[in-house]
Design a protein around this motif. Structure first.
Motif, PDB file in Angstrom:
ATOM      1  N   ASP A  78     -42.550   0.987  18.086  1.00  0.00           N
ATOM      2  CA  ASP A  78     -43.368   0.300  19.087  1.00  0.00           C
ATOM      3  C   ASP A  78     -42.752   0.331  20.488  1.00  0.00           C
ATOM      4  OD1 ASP A  78     -41.355  -1.510  18.732  1.00  0.00           O
ATOM      5  OD2 ASP A  78     -42.603  -3.071  17.825  1.00  0.00           O
ATOM      6  N   GLY A  79     -41.835   1.275  20.700  1.00  0.00           N
ATOM      7  CA  GLY A  79     -41.239   1.437  22.030  1.00  0.00           C
ATOM      8  C   GLY A  79     -41.765   2.686  22.721  1.00  0.00           C
ATOM      9  N   LEU A  80     -40.977   3.170  23.683  1.00  0.00           N
ATOM     10  CA  LEU A  80     -41.369   4.359  24.453  1.00  0.00           C
ATOM     11  C   LEU A  80     -41.158   5.641  23.639  1.00  0.00           C
ATOM     12  CD1 LEU A  80     -39.880   3.980  28.049  1.00  0.00           C
ATOM     13  CD2 LEU A  80     -42.300   4.112  27.432  1.00  0.00           C
TER      14      LEU A  80
ATOM     15  N   CYS B  83     -44.477  14.341  16.455  1.00  0.00           N
ATOM     16  CA  CYS B  83     -45.938  14.320  16.645  1.00  0.00           C
ATOM     17  C   CYS B  83     -46.354  12.863  16.805  1.00  0.00           C
ATOM     18  CB  CYS B  83     -46.674  14.883  15.428  1.00  0.00           C
ATOM     19  SG  CYS B  83     -46.701  16.644  15.312  1.00  0.00           S
ATOM     20  N   PRO B  84     -46.549  12.377  18.019  1.00  0.00           N
ATOM     21  CA  PRO B  84     -46.885  10.963  18.211  1.00  0.00           C
ATOM     22  C   PRO B  84     -48.391  10.740  18.287  1.00  0.00           C
ATOM     23  CG  PRO B  84     -46.450  11.964  20.332  1.00  0.00           C
ATOM     24  CD  PRO B  84     -46.416  13.082  19.318  1.00  0.00           C
ATOM     25  N   GLY B  85     -48.815   9.532  17.993  1.00  0.00           N
ATOM     26  CA  GLY B  85     -50.239   9.228  18.158  1.00  0.00           C
ATOM     27  C   GLY B  85     -50.561   7.860  17.617  1.00  0.00           C
TER      28      GLY B  85
ATOM     29  N   LEU C  19     -45.896  14.951  31.746  1.00  0.00           N
ATOM     30  CA  LEU C  19     -45.022  14.925  32.927  1.00  0.00           C
ATOM     31  C   LEU C  19     -44.137  13.679  32.928  1.00  0.00           C
ATOM     32  CD1 LEU C  19     -47.502  16.184  35.673  1.00  0.00           C
ATOM     33  CD2 LEU C  19     -45.557  17.415  34.720  1.00  0.00           C
ATOM     34  N   LEU C  20     -44.718  12.535  32.577  1.00  0.00           N
ATOM     35  CA  LEU C  20     -43.942  11.293  32.537  1.00  0.00           C
ATOM     36  C   LEU C  20     -42.860  11.365  31.460  1.00  0.00           C
ATOM     37  CD1 LEU C  20     -46.817   8.697  32.997  1.00  0.00           C
ATOM     38  CD2 LEU C  20     -44.909   9.076  34.558  1.00  0.00           C
ATOM     39  N   ASN C  21     -43.231  11.882  30.303  1.00  0.00           N
ATOM     40  CA  ASN C  21     -42.251  11.968  29.208  1.00  0.00           C
ATOM     41  C   ASN C  21     -41.119  12.927  29.553  1.00  0.00           C
ATOM     42  OD1 ASN C  21     -43.180  10.080  27.289  1.00  0.00           O
ATOM     43  ND2 ASN C  21     -44.864  11.458  26.755  1.00  0.00           N
ATOM     44  N   LYS C  22     -41.435  13.968  30.292  1.00  0.00           N
ATOM     45  CA  LYS C  22     -40.405  14.944  30.698  1.00  0.00           C
ATOM     46  C   LYS C  22     -39.422  14.294  31.682  1.00  0.00           C
ATOM     47  CE  LYS C  22     -38.790  19.203  31.164  1.00  0.00           C
ATOM     48  NZ  LYS C  22     -37.876  19.730  30.170  1.00  0.00           N
TER      49      LYS C  22
ATOM     50  N   THR D 249     -46.408   6.841  14.324  1.00  0.00           N
ATOM     51  CA  THR D 249     -47.484   6.024  14.874  1.00  0.00           C
ATOM     52  C   THR D 249     -46.887   5.156  15.975  1.00  0.00           C
ATOM     53  OG1 THR D 249     -47.147   4.211  13.326  1.00  0.00           O
ATOM     54  CG2 THR D 249     -48.710   5.893  12.652  1.00  0.00           C
ATOM     55  N   MET D 250     -47.593   5.123  17.104  1.00  0.00           N
ATOM     56  CA  MET D 250     -47.071   4.405  18.265  1.00  0.00           C
ATOM     57  C   MET D 250     -48.132   3.492  18.839  1.00  0.00           C
ATOM     58  SD  MET D 250     -44.567   6.838  20.279  1.00  0.00           S
ATOM     59  CE  MET D 250     -42.961   6.969  19.549  1.00  0.00           C
ATOM     60  N   VAL D 251     -47.701   2.688  19.801  1.00  0.00           N
ATOM     61  CA  VAL D 251     -48.642   1.774  20.459  1.00  0.00           C
ATOM     62  C   VAL D 251     -49.247   2.490  21.661  1.00  0.00           C
ATOM     63  CG1 VAL D 251     -48.863  -0.416  21.690  1.00  0.00           C
ATOM     64  CG2 VAL D 251     -47.270  -0.220  19.753  1.00  0.00           C
ATOM     65  N   ASN D 252     -50.587   2.562  21.663  1.00  0.00           N
ATOM     66  CA  ASN D 252     -51.293   3.031  22.842  1.00  0.00           C
ATOM     67  C   ASN D 252     -51.843   1.779  23.513  1.00  0.00           C
ATOM     68  OD1 ASN D 252     -53.211   3.868  24.691  1.00  0.00           O
ATOM     69  ND2 ASN D 252     -53.878   5.626  23.456  1.00  0.00           N
ATOM     70  N   ALA D 253     -51.307   1.467  24.698  1.00  0.00           N
ATOM     71  CA  ALA D 253     -51.639   0.203  25.373  1.00  0.00           C
ATOM     72  C   ALA D 253     -53.137   0.071  25.653  1.00  0.00           C
ATOM     73  CB  ALA D 253     -50.843   0.100  26.665  1.00  0.00           C
ATOM     74  N   ASP D 254     -53.859   1.192  25.647  1.00  0.00           N
ATOM     75  CA  ASP D 254     -55.301   1.142  25.944  1.00  0.00           C
ATOM     76  C   ASP D 254     -56.160   0.931  24.703  1.00  0.00           C
ATOM     77  OD1 ASP D 254     -54.747   1.696  28.610  1.00  0.00           O
ATOM     78  OD2 ASP D 254     -54.714   3.862  28.211  1.00  0.00           O
ATOM     79  N   LYS D 255     -55.530   0.889  23.529  1.00  0.00           N
ATOM     80  CA  LYS D 255     -56.327   0.809  22.301  1.00  0.00           C
ATOM     81  C   LYS D 255     -55.869  -0.351  21.417  1.00  0.00           C
ATOM     82  CE  LYS D 255     -56.889   5.870  21.867  1.00  0.00           C
ATOM     83  NZ  LYS D 255     -56.397   7.041  21.093  1.00  0.00           N
ATOM     84  N   LYS D 256     -56.856  -0.981  20.764  1.00  0.00           N
ATOM     85  CA  LYS D 256     -56.502  -1.994  19.761  1.00  0.00           C
ATOM     86  C   LYS D 256     -56.809  -1.379  18.402  1.00  0.00           C
ATOM     87  CE  LYS D 256     -57.313  -6.790  18.438  1.00  0.00           C
ATOM     88  NZ  LYS D 256     -57.308  -6.416  16.999  1.00  0.00           N
TER      89      LYS D 256
HETATM   90  O1  PNS Z   1     -53.387   9.130  19.641  1.00  0.00           O
HETATM   91  P1  PNS Z   1     -53.205   8.596  21.035  1.00  0.00           P
HETATM   92  O2  PNS Z   1     -53.721   7.168  21.136  1.00  0.00           O
HETATM   93  O3  PNS Z   1     -53.819   9.478  22.085  1.00  0.00           O
HETATM   94  O4  PNS Z   1     -51.625   8.591  21.304  1.00  0.00           O
HETATM   95  C1  PNS Z   1     -51.104   8.101  22.513  1.00  0.00           C
HETATM   96  C2  PNS Z   1     -49.634   7.690  22.311  1.00  0.00           C
HETATM   97  C3  PNS Z   1     -49.542   6.597  21.245  1.00  0.00           C
HETATM   98  C4  PNS Z   1     -48.825   8.902  21.903  1.00  0.00           C
HETATM   99  C5  PNS Z   1     -49.131   7.142  23.686  1.00  0.00           C
HETATM  100  O5  PNS Z   1     -49.886   6.032  24.064  1.00  0.00           O
HETATM  101  C6  PNS Z   1     -47.643   6.805  23.645  1.00  0.00           C
HETATM  102  O6  PNS Z   1     -46.812   7.678  23.829  1.00  0.00           O
HETATM  103  N1  PNS Z   1     -47.310   5.519  23.391  1.00  0.00           N
HETATM  104  C7  PNS Z   1     -45.946   5.062  23.294  1.00  0.00           C
HETATM  105  C8  PNS Z   1     -45.517   4.284  24.538  1.00  0.00           C
HETATM  106  C9  PNS Z   1     -45.150   5.239  25.668  1.00  0.00           C
HETATM  107  O7  PNS Z   1     -44.211   6.004  25.576  1.00  0.00           O
HETATM  108  N2  PNS Z   1     -45.927   5.168  26.756  1.00  0.00           N
HETATM  109  C10 PNS Z   1     -45.711   6.001  27.927  1.00  0.00           C
HETATM  110  C11 PNS Z   1     -46.349   7.364  27.779  1.00  0.00           C
HETATM  111  S1  PNS Z   1     -46.010   8.362  29.177  1.00  0.00           S
END
Ligand code: PNS
Length: 165
Positions: A73-75, A7-9, A106-109, A36-43
Protein backbone atom coordinates in the motif's frame (compact mmCIF):
# COMPACT_ATOMS: atom_id res chain seq x y z
CA UNK A 1 21.91 -11.16 -11.36
CA UNK A 2 18.22 -12.10 -11.39
CA UNK A 3 16.20 -9.88 -13.72
CA UNK A 4 13.07 -8.95 -11.80
CA UNK A 5 9.98 -7.17 -13.15
CA UNK A 6 7.00 -5.84 -11.26
CA UNK A 7 3.47 -5.88 -12.75
CA UNK A 8 1.49 -3.38 -10.64
CA UNK A 9 -2.22 -2.65 -10.76
CA UNK A 10 -5.54 -2.55 -8.98
CA UNK A 11 -6.56 -5.95 -10.42
CA UNK A 12 -10.17 -5.42 -9.31
CA UNK A 13 -10.46 -8.22 -10.45
CA UNK A 14 -7.66 -9.65 -12.61
CA UNK A 15 -8.87 -10.15 -16.21
CA UNK A 16 -7.68 -12.37 -19.05
CA UNK A 17 -6.02 -9.23 -20.42
CA UNK A 18 -3.92 -8.75 -17.27
CA UNK A 19 -3.05 -12.44 -17.15
CA UNK A 20 -1.85 -12.38 -20.76
CA UNK A 21 0.55 -9.53 -19.93
CA UNK A 22 1.80 -11.37 -16.81
CA UNK A 23 2.36 -14.57 -18.79
CA UNK A 24 4.29 -12.74 -21.51
CA UNK A 25 6.38 -10.87 -18.91
CA UNK A 26 7.21 -14.20 -17.24
CA UNK A 27 8.77 -15.37 -20.51
CA UNK A 28 11.03 -12.29 -20.67
CA UNK A 29 12.16 -11.90 -17.03
CA UNK A 30 13.67 -14.33 -14.52
CA UNK A 31 11.06 -13.35 -11.95
CA UNK A 32 7.83 -11.36 -12.13
CA UNK A 33 6.04 -9.96 -9.10
CA UNK A 34 2.38 -9.15 -9.64
CA UNK A 35 1.45 -6.64 -6.96
CA UNK A 36 -1.93 -5.19 -6.06
CA UNK A 37 -1.58 -1.55 -5.13
CA UNK A 38 -3.65 1.41 -4.07
CA UNK A 39 -4.90 3.61 -6.88
CA UNK A 40 -5.93 6.83 -5.12
CA UNK A 41 -8.58 7.47 -7.80
CA UNK A 42 -10.39 4.16 -7.30
CA UNK A 43 -12.32 2.50 -4.50
CA UNK A 44 -11.89 -1.26 -5.00
CA UNK A 45 -14.89 -3.59 -5.05
CA UNK A 46 -12.86 -6.66 -4.02
CA UNK A 47 -10.73 -6.68 -0.86
CA UNK A 48 -6.97 -6.76 -1.18
CA UNK A 49 -6.84 -10.40 -0.05
CA UNK A 50 -9.54 -11.42 -2.55
CA UNK A 51 -7.66 -9.72 -5.37
CA UNK A 52 -4.39 -11.40 -4.36
CA UNK A 53 -6.13 -14.78 -4.10
CA UNK A 54 -7.67 -14.40 -7.58
CA UNK A 55 -4.28 -13.52 -9.07
CA UNK A 56 -2.47 -16.34 -7.25
CA UNK A 57 -4.96 -18.95 -8.43
CA UNK A 58 -4.88 -17.65 -12.02
CA UNK A 59 -1.07 -17.71 -12.08
CA UNK A 60 -0.95 -21.22 -10.52
CA UNK A 61 -3.50 -22.45 -13.05
CA UNK A 62 -1.12 -21.46 -15.86
CA UNK A 63 1.80 -23.07 -14.01
CA UNK A 64 3.87 -19.88 -14.08
CA UNK A 65 6.60 -20.89 -11.63
CA UNK A 66 8.56 -17.61 -11.77
CA UNK A 67 5.59 -15.38 -10.93
CA UNK A 68 5.03 -14.22 -7.33
CA UNK A 69 1.97 -12.37 -6.06
CA UNK A 70 1.98 -9.66 -3.42
CA UNK A 71 0.14 -6.57 -2.21
CA UNK A 72 1.58 -3.24 -1.12
CA UNK A 73 0.00 0.00 0.00
CA UNK A 74 2.98 2.32 -0.51
CA UNK A 75 4.67 3.86 -3.54
CA UNK A 76 5.39 1.69 -6.56
CA UNK A 77 8.87 3.25 -6.81
CA UNK A 78 9.66 2.18 -3.24
CA UNK A 79 8.42 -1.33 -3.97
CA UNK A 80 10.64 -1.65 -7.05
CA UNK A 81 13.64 -0.41 -5.03
CA UNK A 82 12.96 -2.83 -2.17
CA UNK A 83 12.72 -5.79 -4.56
CA UNK A 84 15.60 -4.77 -6.86
CA UNK A 85 13.27 -4.75 -9.87
CA UNK A 86 14.74 -3.51 -13.13
CA UNK A 87 11.35 -3.07 -14.83
CA UNK A 88 7.74 -2.11 -14.31
CA UNK A 89 5.59 -3.93 -16.87
CA UNK A 90 2.20 -2.60 -17.91
CA UNK A 91 -0.23 -3.39 -20.70
CA UNK A 92 -1.29 -0.65 -23.10
CA UNK A 93 -4.66 -1.06 -24.75
CA UNK A 94 -5.33 2.12 -26.65
CA UNK A 95 -4.23 5.71 -27.08
CA UNK A 96 -6.67 6.57 -24.27
CA UNK A 97 -4.42 4.71 -21.79
CA UNK A 98 -1.33 6.50 -22.94
CA UNK A 99 -1.37 9.93 -21.30
CA UNK A 100 -1.98 8.55 -17.81
CA UNK A 101 0.51 5.70 -18.20
CA UNK A 102 3.15 8.02 -19.67
CA UNK A 103 2.82 10.41 -16.71
CA UNK A 104 3.16 7.54 -14.22
CA UNK A 105 6.14 6.12 -16.09
CA UNK A 106 7.96 9.48 -15.97
CA UNK A 107 7.21 9.98 -12.27
CA UNK A 108 8.28 6.45 -11.39
CA UNK A 109 11.52 6.90 -13.33
CA UNK A 110 12.25 10.07 -11.32
CA UNK A 111 11.48 8.32 -8.04
CA UNK A 112 13.53 5.20 -8.91
CA UNK A 113 15.81 5.62 -11.95
CA UNK A 114 16.87 1.95 -11.70
CA UNK A 115 13.47 0.65 -12.91
CA UNK A 116 12.35 1.16 -16.52
CA UNK A 117 8.67 1.14 -17.36
CA UNK A 118 7.97 -1.23 -20.26
CA UNK A 119 4.66 -1.28 -22.09
CA UNK A 120 3.45 -4.53 -23.61
CA UNK A 121 0.91 -4.21 -26.39
CA UNK A 122 -2.36 -5.78 -25.33
CA UNK A 123 -3.34 -8.77 -27.46
CA UNK A 124 -6.06 -7.82 -29.92
CA UNK A 125 -8.65 -10.12 -28.34
CA UNK A 126 -8.28 -8.24 -25.04
CA UNK A 127 -8.30 -4.70 -26.41
CA UNK A 128 -11.79 -3.93 -25.14
CA UNK A 129 -11.32 -5.50 -21.70
CA UNK A 130 -11.13 -3.70 -18.37
CA UNK A 131 -11.84 -4.64 -14.75
CA UNK A 132 -14.46 -1.91 -14.51
CA UNK A 133 -16.35 -3.32 -17.53
CA UNK A 134 -16.17 -6.80 -16.01
CA UNK A 135 -17.60 -5.46 -12.73
CA UNK A 136 -20.33 -3.58 -14.46
CA UNK A 137 -21.38 -6.60 -16.58
CA UNK A 138 -21.24 -8.93 -13.54
CA UNK A 139 -23.27 -6.51 -11.41
CA UNK A 140 -26.05 -6.65 -14.02
CA UNK A 141 -25.89 -10.46 -14.07
CA UNK A 142 -24.19 -10.58 -17.48
CA UNK A 143 -21.86 -13.31 -18.69
CA UNK A 144 -18.23 -12.55 -17.83
CA UNK A 145 -16.86 -16.03 -18.58
CA UNK A 146 -14.91 -14.79 -21.62
CA UNK A 147 -13.26 -11.98 -19.70
CA UNK A 148 -11.84 -13.49 -16.50
CA UNK A 149 -9.67 -16.59 -15.91
CA UNK A 150 -11.87 -19.72 -15.81
CA UNK A 151 -10.55 -20.83 -12.41
CA UNK A 152 -11.88 -17.70 -10.63
CA UNK A 153 -15.01 -17.08 -12.71
CA UNK A 154 -17.45 -18.75 -10.28
CA UNK A 155 -16.06 -16.94 -7.23
CA UNK A 156 -16.33 -13.57 -8.94
CA UNK A 157 -19.94 -14.31 -9.94
CA UNK A 158 -20.75 -15.48 -6.40
CA UNK A 159 -19.38 -12.29 -4.91
CA UNK A 160 -21.80 -10.19 -6.95
CA UNK A 161 -24.72 -12.42 -5.98
CA UNK A 162 -23.75 -12.09 -2.31
CA UNK A 163 -23.65 -8.29 -2.53
CA UNK A 164 -27.01 -8.32 -4.23
CA UNK A 165 -25.91 -5.64 -6.72
O1 PNS B 1 -4.69 -0.91 -12.48
P1 PNS B 1 -4.48 0.56 -12.21
O2 PNS B 1 -5.54 1.09 -11.26
O3 PNS B 1 -4.40 1.38 -13.46
O4 PNS B 1 -3.04 0.67 -11.49
C1 PNS B 1 -2.55 1.91 -11.06
C2 PNS B 1 -1.50 1.69 -9.96
C3 PNS B 1 -2.13 0.95 -8.78
C4 PNS B 1 -0.34 0.89 -10.53
C5 PNS B 1 -1.02 3.10 -9.51
O5 PNS B 1 -2.09 3.84 -9.00
C6 PNS B 1 0.12 3.02 -8.50
O6 PNS B 1 1.27 2.88 -8.88
N1 PNS B 1 -0.21 3.09 -7.19
C7 PNS B 1 0.75 2.99 -6.13
C8 PNS B 1 1.04 4.35 -5.49
C9 PNS B 1 2.02 5.14 -6.35
O7 PNS B 1 3.16 4.76 -6.53
N2 PNS B 1 1.54 6.28 -6.87
C10 PNS B 1 2.35 7.16 -7.71
C11 PNS B 1 2.37 6.71 -9.15
S1 PNS B 1 3.40 7.75 -10.11
Amino acid sequence: MERIAVCPGSFDPITKGHLDIVQRASAVFDKVIVVTMVNADKKPFFTSSERVDFIRRSVDDLGLKNVMVDSYDGLLADYTKKHNAIAIVKGLRAVSDFEYEFQMALLNKKLNPAAETLFFTTSSENLYLSSSMVRSIASLNGDISNFVPACIYKDIKKRFEKKGV
